[in-house]
Design an enzyme around this catalytic site. Sequence first.
Site, PDB file in Angstrom:
ATOM      1  N   GLU A   1    -100.805  50.737 -10.725  1.00  0.00           N
ATOM      2  CA  GLU A   1    -101.218  49.873 -11.831  1.00  0.00           C
ATOM      3  C   GLU A   1    -102.135  48.746 -11.351  1.00  0.00           C
ATOM      4  O   GLU A   1    -103.027  48.309 -12.085  1.00  0.00           O
ATOM      5  CB  GLU A   1     -99.995  49.306 -12.557  1.00  0.00           C
ATOM      6  CG  GLU A   1     -99.160  50.349 -13.271  1.00  0.00           C
ATOM      7  CD  GLU A   1     -99.959  51.168 -14.277  1.00  0.00           C
ATOM      8  OE1 GLU A   1    -100.927  50.643 -14.872  1.00  0.00           O
ATOM      9  OE2 GLU A   1     -99.620  52.353 -14.469  1.00  0.00           O
TER      10      GLU A   1
ATOM     11  N   HIS B   1    -105.669  49.788 -11.493  1.00  0.00           N
ATOM     12  CA  HIS B   1    -106.282  49.539 -12.804  1.00  0.00           C
ATOM     13  C   HIS B   1    -106.712  48.075 -12.922  1.00  0.00           C
ATOM     14  O   HIS B   1    -107.796  47.772 -13.432  1.00  0.00           O
ATOM     15  CB  HIS B   1    -105.274  49.838 -13.920  1.00  0.00           C
ATOM     16  CG  HIS B   1    -105.045  51.285 -14.198  1.00  0.00           C
ATOM     17  ND1 HIS B   1    -106.055  52.165 -14.500  1.00  0.00           N
ATOM     18  CD2 HIS B   1    -103.885  52.010 -14.245  1.00  0.00           C
ATOM     19  CE1 HIS B   1    -105.550  53.363 -14.730  1.00  0.00           C
ATOM     20  NE2 HIS B   1    -104.231  53.305 -14.574  1.00  0.00           N
TER      21      HIS B   1
END
Length: 674
Positions: free
Chosen positions: A465, A468
């Site tokens: 994550e 991202h």
Amino acid sequence: MTEEATSNPFLAASTLPCQLPDFAAIRDADYLPAFEAGFAAQLAEIAAITANPKPATFGNTVAALERSGAVLTRAANVFFNIAAAHGTPAIQEIEQQIAPRLAAHADAVLLNAGLHQRFLNVPVDGLDPEQARLLDEGRKAFTRAGVGLDAAGQERLRELNGELSSLGTQYSQRVLQGGNDAAVHVEDVSELDGLSRDDLATAAAAARAAGHASGYLLTLILPTAQPALEVLVNRDMRRRLHLASVGRGSGTDSSNVLGLAATMATLRAERAALLGHGCEAERAIEPQTAPSLEAVHAMLTPLAGAAARNARVEAEKLGAVAGHAIEAWDWAFYSEQVRRDEFGVDLAALRPWFELDSVLENGVFYAASRLYGLGFTERTDLAAYHPDVRVWEVFNEDGSALGLFLGDYYTRGTKRGGAWMNSFVEQSALEGTSAVAVNNLNIPKPPAGEPTLLTYDEVVTCFHEFGHALHGLFSDVGYPKFSGTNVPRDFVEYPSQVNEMWILWPEVLANYARHHKTGEPLPDGTAERLRAASLWGQGFATTEYLAAALLDLAWHELPAGTTVEDPLAFEAAALAAAGVDLPAVPPRYRTGYFNHIFAGGYAAGYYSYMWSEVLDADTVAWFKANGGLSRANGDRFRSTLLSRGFSVDPLQAFRDFAGRDADTAPLLARRGLA
């Protein structure tokens, strides 16, 4: 204007660093008025663009549209993150009201014939490459949205979009309810043999938080596989937990979503036909990096056959270890036994070395510092939307501010399952904004004073994550439409998957994997054993993923006019037709809790994880061949790819980075399919 309206915190940009939303000032009552004001303001701005008597230019048309809707963007960026991360009943009620309104507003913009005509009239001469791309993408967006339909077609399209938006909201909210309701409550602690002391304390705390006076609560994560299945000794307990997981959304209570899913698939098929496509999958894939639906099948179908064969071989081996046929609830338990016995790896025993703060600050942030020169300062003075959420200011190597990063790591009853990244503010030179990104995970929160010890999968998710988040933070583009992760869906997972490579990188691992009590590093050879064990279980992992991806495509290849009376029978037939109907290897997501495709924007797009993994595996090979964790490599990846957003063609960005097209060989080797 009323005093209430003028005090609404969304009407003007926040004065906090990087325009971080002023969460301390935001109340639930602010959202609906902010949306109303945002809708009205953007429609007025668009009316001014279309009424402009001057000839259409990039500045007075394309850039003007990019500047429009600031109030609406601020309200939506905050609201929809809150709806996912802290969806209280009040927020859910607002979401039900606003979701169809937002769909109608998007139609009002992209079905505006006058605005479309001005886009067509903008001359291309004299535009720089990013401006020319923005104009071209804008023209395509009007076409894909249906601006060319006649009045009756547009009216039906608006109806379909509004209904689909409402159904998606209902689906998401029911999945959240169903996951909470399906959590397994256990009174007898002996049934939980295998769970660590910390796990038991967390389960006890979860039970109290859910209103149980005693006992333990095994909460569910969104995918089918539940972490506790790896360690629970009691086979019946494993069966109960597994059946609770796969039964979500398909029972007889109010959380059933099967009818919603079938209706959405039917309506999406009708919309696709209205827009000139054979099915929703064709429509959804058209703007992606994959050239066609056929190309997606050409990749997935042979992988599915090979993966299923590998999974059957693994099942035979596990059955020999267990002494009985392997059921779905047995797989993880005996797979971990094989990993321990043959590779010397006990993932559950590694958790004391994976403490959350150390994983974040000494692992995730440290890798970003070594690779990109970033610095991180926690800003305890900046309030977020929940007490558990933390805020860091991120700096470039020269000390200049890059943006803000928020981390929301713990599960709660108001948070949807899974993990994701969102942007509260997107970088854009046009608006003079820097990125404010947030990562959401669903780690069970331990009792106060206890450490947060992660599973190895949760460590992977932290790095993933944050990949991202880096994609958003590094954005260096002119226009919001191209910022950060606003790239095709089958490219967006690529940078996040690449960031996983640093988990076991020797310098990074040695820096974060310290025993939370003694400070001792991982035992010698652990990383090597983890790498050696990485091919074990790939048959299962690849099959469960491909089963979900092919189920997604099956739902979205329905021709217009098709209705599905029995969604579970449809699901079973789709898995059988794809050759991935292995009873012991259920799909990673089933129709009853496939939030990605029915409420998460991944309709006909779950294939994108594997599609992106081709680029990811090849990029990992490139880094290893070119010196690994170095500032030079980080700068190259940042400048040629991570910072470009959608301002260039994504596959061209990959070529700019790697100097060539992608090679599939590294992916096949990684998955044991070479």
